[in-house]
Design a protein around this motif. Sequence first.
Motif, PDB file in Angstrom:
ATOM      1  N   GLY A 122       0.240  -1.396  -0.088  1.00 11.31           N
ATOM      2  CA  GLY A 122      -0.111   0.064  -0.136  1.00 11.31           C
ATOM      3  C   GLY A 122       0.687   1.469  -0.083  1.00 11.31           C
ATOM      4  N   ALA A 123       2.203   0.998  -0.046  1.00 16.93           N
ATOM      5  CA  ALA A 123       3.074   2.526  -0.175  1.00 16.93           C
ATOM      6  C   ALA A 123       3.047   2.759  -1.585  1.00 16.93           C
ATOM      7  N   PHE A 124       2.532   4.488  -1.405  1.00 13.97           N
ATOM      8  CA  PHE A 124       2.649   5.502  -2.456  1.00 13.97           C
ATOM      9  C   PHE A 124       3.839   5.413  -3.075  1.00 13.97           C
ATOM     10  N   GLU A 125       3.701   5.938  -4.132  1.00  8.08           N
ATOM     11  CA  GLU A 125       5.569   6.292  -4.811  1.00  8.08           C
ATOM     12  C   GLU A 125       4.567   7.179  -6.378  1.00  8.08           C
ATOM     13  N   PRO A 126       4.952   8.642  -6.070  1.00  9.26           N
ATOM     14  CA  PRO A 126       4.534   8.747  -6.694  1.00  9.26           C
ATOM     15  C   PRO A 126       5.138   9.363  -7.712  1.00  9.26           C
ATOM     16  N   LEU A 150      14.904  15.629  -7.935  1.00  9.16           N
ATOM     17  CA  LEU A 150      14.367  15.745  -6.818  1.00  9.16           C
ATOM     18  C   LEU A 150      13.609  16.292  -6.172  1.00  9.16           C
ATOM     19  N   SER A 151      13.641  17.157  -5.771  1.00  7.34           N
ATOM     20  CA  SER A 151      12.916  18.665  -5.925  1.00  7.34           C
ATOM     21  C   SER A 151      11.360  17.932  -6.578  1.00  7.34           C
ATOM     22  N   GLN A 152      11.783  18.496  -7.075  1.00 13.13           N
ATOM     23  CA  GLN A 152      10.155  18.398  -8.289  1.00 13.13           C
ATOM     24  C   GLN A 152       9.613  17.192  -7.948  1.00 13.13           C
ATOM     25  N   ALA A 153      10.141  16.509  -7.415  1.00 15.51           N
ATOM     26  CA  ALA A 153       9.932  14.729  -7.387  1.00 15.51           C
ATOM     27  C   ALA A 153       8.910  15.190  -5.611  1.00 15.51           C
ATOM     28  N   GLY A 154       9.740  15.418  -5.107  1.00 16.79           N
ATOM     29  CA  GLY A 154       9.569  15.949  -3.821  1.00 16.79           C
ATOM     30  C   GLY A 154       7.851  16.526  -3.537  1.00 16.79           C
ATOM     31  N   ALA A 155       8.001  17.832  -5.012  1.00 19.84           N
ATOM     32  CA  ALA A 155       6.569  18.658  -4.145  1.00 19.84           C
ATOM     33  C   ALA A 155       5.125  17.772  -5.059  1.00 19.84           C
ATOM     34  N   ALA A 156       6.316  17.043  -6.078  1.00 24.08           N
ATOM     35  CA  ALA A 156       4.647  16.127  -6.935  1.00 24.08           C
ATOM     36  C   ALA A 156       4.012  15.490  -5.686  1.00 24.08           C
ATOM     37  N   GLY A 157       4.814  14.992  -4.302  1.00 29.28           N
ATOM     38  CA  GLY A 157       3.843  13.993  -3.900  1.00 29.28           C
ATOM     39  C   GLY A 157       3.599  15.081  -2.752  1.00 29.28           C
ATOM     40  N   ARG A 158       4.260  16.162  -2.295  1.00 30.42           N
ATOM     41  CA  ARG A 158       3.109  17.535  -1.792  1.00 30.42           C
ATOM     42  C   ARG A 158       2.151  17.171  -2.919  1.00 30.42           C
ATOM     43  N   ALA A 187       0.130  15.629  -4.958  1.00 30.49           N
ATOM     44  CA  ALA A 187      -0.852  14.313  -4.365  1.00 30.49           C
ATOM     45  C   ALA A 187      -1.192  14.481  -2.861  1.00 30.49           C
ATOM     46  N   LEU A 188      -0.901  15.386  -1.939  1.00 32.61           N
ATOM     47  CA  LEU A 188      -0.870  14.123  -1.042  1.00 32.61           C
ATOM     48  C   LEU A 188      -1.393  15.491  -0.426  1.00 32.61           C
ATOM     49  N   ILE A 189      -1.904  16.941  -0.754  1.00 32.10           N
ATOM     50  CA  ILE A 189      -2.492  17.374  -0.115  1.00 32.10           C
ATOM     51  C   ILE A 189      -4.291  17.572  -0.978  1.00 32.10           C
ATOM     52  N   GLU A 190      -4.028  17.344  -2.067  1.00 32.52           N
ATOM     53  CA  GLU A 190      -5.513  16.987  -2.796  1.00 32.52           C
ATOM     54  C   GLU A 190      -6.018  15.379  -2.212  1.00 32.52           C
ATOM     55  N   ALA A 191      -5.401  14.810  -1.881  1.00 30.97           N
ATOM     56  CA  ALA A 191      -6.038  13.220  -1.209  1.00 30.97           C
ATOM     57  C   ALA A 191      -7.035  13.400   0.064  1.00 30.97           C
ATOM     58  N   GLY A 192      -5.245  14.571   0.673  1.00 36.02           N
ATOM     59  CA  GLY A 192      -5.853  14.603   1.994  1.00 36.02           C
ATOM     60  C   GLY A 192      -7.617  16.065   2.199  1.00 36.02           C
ATOM     61  N   ALA A 193      -7.040  17.050   1.399  1.00 39.63           N
ATOM     62  CA  ALA A 193      -8.603  17.512   1.100  1.00 39.63           C
ATOM     63  C   ALA A 193      -9.284  16.440   0.696  1.00 39.63           C
ATOM     64  N   GLN A 194      -9.712  15.752   0.068  1.00 39.33           N
ATOM     65  CA  GLN A 194     -10.913  15.283  -0.355  1.00 39.33           C
ATOM     66  C   GLN A 194     -11.509  13.965   1.162  1.00 39.33           C
ATOM     67  N   GLN A 195     -10.560  13.707   1.662  1.00 38.40           N
ATOM     68  CA  GLN A 195     -10.777  12.877   2.963  1.00 38.40           C
ATOM     69  C   GLN A 195     -10.991  13.746   3.846  1.00 38.40           C
ATOM     70  N   MET A 196     -10.841  14.734   3.977  1.00 42.74           N
ATOM     71  CA  MET A 196     -11.075  15.896   4.592  1.00 42.74           C
ATOM     72  C   MET A 196     -12.776  16.531   5.042  1.00 42.74           C
ATOM     73  N   LEU A 253      -3.875   5.840  -2.318  1.00 36.35           N
ATOM     74  CA  LEU A 253      -3.623   6.907  -3.368  1.00 36.35           C
ATOM     75  C   LEU A 253      -3.057   6.533  -4.353  1.00 36.35           C
ATOM     76  N   GLU A 254      -3.185   6.883  -5.399  1.00 34.70           N
ATOM     77  CA  GLU A 254      -2.751   6.289  -6.742  1.00 34.70           C
ATOM     78  C   GLU A 254      -2.787   7.787  -7.745  1.00 34.70           C
ATOM     79  N   ARG A 255      -1.713   7.880  -7.434  1.00 32.91           N
ATOM     80  CA  ARG A 255      -1.195   9.655  -8.340  1.00 32.91           C
ATOM     81  C   ARG A 255      -0.060   9.481  -8.983  1.00 32.91           C
ATOM     82  N   SER A 256       0.311   9.643 -10.196  1.00 34.01           N
ATOM     83  CA  SER A 256       1.632   9.153 -10.785  1.00 34.01           C
ATOM     84  C   SER A 256       1.913  10.907 -11.927  1.00 34.01           C
TER      85      SER A 256
END
Length: 794
Positions: free
Chosen positions: A70-74, A147-155, A157-166, A197-200
């Motif tokens: 279930g790990a998330f790999e953006p 790597l910075s852009q990869a980190g930003a992509a994860g952020r 995706a997580l904000i979008e998913a977190g907003a939906q869940q909340m 969470l699935e987002r690529s």
Amino acid sequence: MARFDDKLAAHQRELAAAHKTSSSRGGITRRGFLIGSVAGSTMLAFGVSGAALAAGTDGKGSASETLSAGAFEPTMWYAIATDGTVTVHITKSEMGQHVATSLARLVAEELEADWDSVKVDYVDSAPKWGYMITGGSWSVHQSYQPLSQAGAAGRIALIEAGAQQMGVAVESCKARKGRVISGDQSLSYGEIVAAGLERSFSEEELAAIELKPASERRVLGTRGNALDVPPKTNGQAVYGIDYTLPAEIEARVGKTLHARPVMPPSRFGCKVTAVDDSEARKVIGYRQTIELKDPSGICQGWLAVIADNFSAAMRATDLLKVEWSKGDSYQVDETAIQAEGQRLVSSPSRDNGSLLVDQGDPAPLLENAATTVESTFTTSSVLHFTLEPANALAYEEDGHWHIHCGNQQQSLLTSLVTKALELEEGKVTHHQLYLGGGFGRRLHGDYAVPAALASKAVGRPVKMIFTRPDDSRFDCVRSPSVQRLRSGLDAEGRVVASEHAAAAGWPTAALMPAFMAEAIEGGGKLDSFSISGADHWYNVGTQRVWAQQNKVAHEAFVPGYLRSVAPGWTLWAVEQHIDELALAAEQDPAEFRLALLDAEGRNAGKAPVSTGGAERLRNVLKRVMEKSDWSERDSLPADTGMGVALSFGQERSMPTWVACVARVKVDRATGEVKLEKLTSVVDAGTLAHPDGAMAQLEGSLLWGVSMAMHEGTEYREGGPVAQNLGAYQPLRMHQVPQMDLEFVDSTEMPVGLGEPGTTVVAPAIANAIQHAVGVRLRDLPMRPAALKAALSEA
């Protein structure tokens, strides 16, 4: 039959499981003793979280082990587990420079991760990672954007998913320390991932992501512990020389045998004519001596002694009696190499060189100059002398080869082994281990070839270890060099023209010819690693720089990359030549440099890499003048001097602005030089890991001192004269000078730090010696005997 990638994943799990017990082979090991005796105190000393050490007892782990269901790999560069652990995949080599910490920080910054939840995983070689190499001070610089852009992509995706869940708007959310927050509500990254969470992101989407402004950084530029320090200090880290195959793998492929190479008289052209192992057979554990048949040509005239353990292999090797027919390279010595270098630089042309810088023909301006200054500088062969000698463990299973060792260029290593074993591409995997020093030596994977050939010959896993003399004989040395510089001054003391010709062995031509650069105006190929540093940031009028390949050096050895490579010799010449010009113009050397750094034309710099250009070099020079009390230079005690030198790192396309002042005390009676103090100021842009950056700077400056005043050997009768630390003596602890070091606060793009400090020290010391006693040394290293002789002639 299971697919290979499934088998490889299973293999990785076996390795990880084996590492979780340090005494699986019975009894307590050296490493087990270290773990038991100091682990508790290390935890307290470094304040390490459990997550930082959770990658297995070797401090590394593997992707298959650390990624839970279930790990998330953006992106492919990291994964977030359901417990919130962020695992950053590291393709670089850890050899003491804390590179994994710096790279993980790039991800953590934009991801807004909780640093205590971040760990790293050193991945095995695979095409998906691209070309795998650790060198050139490139790691943080080249990884910064992706790597910075990869980190930003994860952020994102997580904000979008977190907003939906909340059940809130995305615009109301922010990410901080591993949580998505909206007003009084928040969810941890682990909770968001656990909910599914699935987002690529495509390459185009990643490239379009804008990074946070520097004012919002919470990780980069802050102090923090290096993730590799705890396992290295409590005995958990596994280096190549320590590594043993898990029992589960040995049950399938056979018990590991041990080997030591038997080195021929010279690197090239030797053939074995007779072997007598009658005395070796008396050693308990000795099995056989085999001749290595190598289609790749790396192991010419090599033997391998096979035994049940390395102790037996080492002792049996010393008892062998071997006769060789010697190749022509046995006759090539340092004198011949330097003589060819002198010939090449005496009259550079397109017949014996390639242009790196061409701003017109300086010859007529030099002829008409009011004053002409011409000098020749030389450097000797330099060995890498890594603390951990070369080693590799190799074996084959189901048609696929596995190489376990520390290496800086996995993509080249696998290619070399593939060629030597006459395999199809994709049949070799390199499993990365910690390196006990690299310094460029392990950019060449040549030491894995004899281990693989020996394993193929005996049909069992073979772990080959080189003794230190073996390693020295096989080393890819920093080539000796010869340089000739000629510059002209007008009547007002301004530089009007300059010519620089440098001759040395070309490491890229020897190891990676496909990476050779194009010379100017169709002048063929050149090895930028043999001439970089000569294309400096000073305005010296009409300028021409020639790179010349000393092919005689290639007849004796394989020229290699040694921490900073060309600037180790080019700046030795350039920065002394600038001082000579200042003296000829009757100007202060530092003030003279400031005038040359006008930041105009090609020296203006270019965003984002060299923003500010020579102006940033001016700034660190002015700052180091203040810190070192340069204005008091001429009131120092007798035979005491201060010298200055500048460096911009390894290449103009990634400049690290460095200024250094050395203060020395000369003993005229003995020629001994005491280095009293080094003052250095550096602008390296954004510092991903300030503590690691300072460690890099300290280490590089001190190795620069070592190569300036102590290290160096010569080639004679097929190998380096100095083959162990009794004859090859680096800097000792009691010789370490006082150091006053400073980084400029900057938010510019991060650049390299592994190498710039090594290049700036030698010319600063030489300039200080000249200031102290009026004598200039032009041969590196600077020996007391040479200085004493020069003083007697002055």
